[in-house]
Design a protein around this motif. Structure first.
Motif, PDB file in Angstrom:
ATOM      1  N   ALA A   1     -10.718  -6.332  17.064  1.00 38.76           N
ATOM      2  CA  ALA A   1     -10.558  -6.492  18.604  1.00 38.76           C
ATOM      3  C   ALA A   1     -11.691  -8.799  17.656  1.00 38.76           C
ATOM      4  N   TYR A   2     -11.024  -9.648  18.017  1.00 34.30           N
ATOM      5  CA  TYR A   2     -11.845 -10.471  17.377  1.00 34.30           C
ATOM      6  C   TYR A   2     -12.790 -11.408  18.595  1.00 34.30           C
ATOM      7  N   GLU A   3     -13.459 -12.168  18.353  1.00 29.36           N
ATOM      8  CA  GLU A   3     -15.039 -12.765  20.088  1.00 29.36           C
ATOM      9  C   GLU A   3     -15.104 -13.615  19.457  1.00 29.36           C
TER      10      GLU A   3
ATOM     11  N   ARG B   1     -14.472  -7.186  15.485  1.00 25.70           N
ATOM     12  CA  ARG B   1     -15.315  -5.633  15.709  1.00 25.70           C
ATOM     13  C   ARG B   1     -13.425  -4.240  15.301  1.00 25.70           C
TER      14      ARG B   1
END
Length: 243
Positions: free
Chosen positions: A186-188, A206
């Motif tokens: 997951a990219y934030e 993540r």
């Protein structure tokens, strides 16, 4: 408007010029390249900051790197040339090169920028790296500026020459992570700074909930790529598939 040099500052710039391998005729150009807008804005006298030199240096950097790649890889298609150049002259690489040259130590910064860690901020280092190129070009001409750029980028060009093609770090990370069942990526978006014409994005990645990398770039894609690259480096150091 002119950036006046004290004797102490002149000696500092001569030392830096020697490290850069450039014998400046007009040291005030190097001084301008190292003058951040925050310093100019806080000055009681009118002095020139480095944004115009940055604009010029960016153009010199693009032409020098494009010409090198065009001649060095005669069979590389246009799309790959563009992708390779973008990977070589990305924000993270230019900031790293600037840090290696200790450009941040020579920057003239406003009080707030100094307190906010401006000497090591990636965007400041990248912009200064380009501004110095612009200063070299104005002072020495195209041939010297081109040679300076190629000298600084030589490690990146060498990597390409040895068959290490520009990597799509997000794809590589995805392939490695999904080799293990039950893992996910997951990219934030952590931050989005600057005006619309010059935004900077900060992303973290993540892997199954664990933060593994952080990246900064002038586009979301570039920031995600840098985050993925950091994650891959961490995974390689640990000798593990992902996490």
């Amino acid at each position: 408007m002119q950036n006046i040099l004290s004797e102490k500052r002149k000696q500092e710039l001569l030392h830096l010029a020697a490290d850069l391998g450039v014998e400046f005729r007009d040291l005030s150009l190097l001084q301008q390249a190292l003058t951040h807008t925050s310093y100019a804005n806080e000055s009681k006298v009118s002095i020139v900051h480095n944004e115009r030199l940055e604009f010029l240096g960016d153009a010199v950097l693009e032409l020098a790197s494009s010409t090198y790649l065009f001649k060095r890889f005669p069979k590389m298609p246009e799309g790959q040339l563009t992708k390779t150049r973008a990977g070589i002259v990305c924000s993270a690489t230019l900031a790293r090169l600037a840090a290696n040259l200790h450009l941040g130590e020579y920057l003239l910064l406003g009080h707030g920028e100094e307190l906010g860690g401006g000497r090591t901020r990636q965007t400041n280092l990248e912009d200064t790296f380009e501004a110095v190129i612009g200063a070299v070009y104005l002072d020495q001409g195209w041939d010297t500026a081109r040679d300076y750029v190629l000298r600084q980028l030589e490690p990146e060009f060498s990597r390409i020459s040895h068959g290490e093609a520009l990597k799509d770090y997000k794809t590589i990370l995805q392939e490695r992570v999904y080799q293990r069942e039950g893992q996910n990526i997951a990219y934030e978006l952590l931050a989005e700074n600057g005006p619309d014409h010059d935004k900077t994005f900060v992303f973290q990645v993540r892997i199954t909930g664990k933060v593994m990398g952080r990246g900064t770039g002038h586009s979301k894609k570039e920031a995600e790529q840098q985050a993925a690259r950091m994650a891959l480096e961490k995974m390689t150091e640990k000798g593990q598939g992902a996490g």
